[in-house]
Enzyme design. Structure first.
Site, PDB file in Angstrom:
ATOM      1  N   ASP A   1      18.474  36.757  17.250  1.00 18.74           N
ATOM      2  CA  ASP A   1      18.409  36.585  15.792  1.00 18.74           C
ATOM      3  C   ASP A   1      18.061  37.901  15.109  1.00 18.74           C
ATOM      4  OD1 ASP A   1      18.883  33.851  16.193  1.00 18.74           O
ATOM      5  OD2 ASP A   1      16.746  33.348  16.127  1.00 18.74           O
TER       6      ASP A   1
ATOM      7  N   ASP B   1      13.966  29.794  20.895  1.00 20.27           N
ATOM      8  CA  ASP B   1      13.270  30.667  19.947  1.00 20.27           C
ATOM      9  C   ASP B   1      11.815  30.765  20.373  1.00 20.27           C
ATOM     10  OD1 ASP B   1      15.501  31.111  18.298  1.00 20.27           O
ATOM     11  OD2 ASP B   1      15.106  29.311  17.126  1.00 20.27           O
TER      12      ASP B   1
END
Length: 163
Positions: A134, A118
């Site tokens: 995401d 991320d």
């Protein structure tokens, strides 16, 4: 399965989103790993390297292979549904395609690395660090829910007019 433009362009779209996701994660590793956060839009978004061993918001961080299996099953079910059922509604078809692309992007990380990379950190609000996959899952899910709500009201309108 009847081959048409939809059957060609949706897999292309899935591949493009997965590629963008994987390229941005490669860049995150190359330029953010071990570094301080890099402002992107001052006061709004910064880029910071993070490893997520769980699912959303790092929940259930010890379930790597369970989530690999679950993601594979759901993704394959969606793909079969999309192509075997020959969806006539492009909204539904493309919503599922966007969700699938996000699932594949994170699945690649989870299988290869044991965690998901991320790097997008919204600093204007207390929220989790996330990635392009995401975003695809979230936007595809919002689109899918919107489709289902609209479809539900269409069916109600048809049943009322038939009464």
């Amino acid at each position: 399965m009847k081959l048409n433009n939809k059957n060609i362009w949706c897999p292309v779209m899935i591949a493009v989103i997965v590629a963008i996701d994987q390229i941005t994660k490669y860049l995150a590793v190359s330029y953010l790993y071990g570094q301080d956060a890099k402002p992107f839009i001052k006061g709004v978004v910064e880029f910071v390297y993070a490893e997520n061993t769980g699912v959303a918001f790092s929940m259930f961080s010890n379930g790597r292979w369970f989530f690999v299996a679950l993601t594979l099953i759901v993704t394959l079910a969606c793909i079969v549904y999309m192509f075997k059922k020959a969806q006539k509604n492009l909204w539904l078809y493309w919503s599922l395609g966007v969700i699938i692309s996000g699932a594949i992007g994170n699945l690649i990380d989870r299988i290869k690395l044991g965690y998901v990379i991320d790097f997008i950190n919204p600093i204007f609000v207390n929220f989790a660090v996330f990635n392009i996959a995401d975003c695809a899952i979230t936007l595809g899910s919002i689109s899918l829910v919107a489709y289902l709500v609209v479809d539900m009201f269409k069916k109600e309108d048809k049943s009322e007019s038939n009464s």
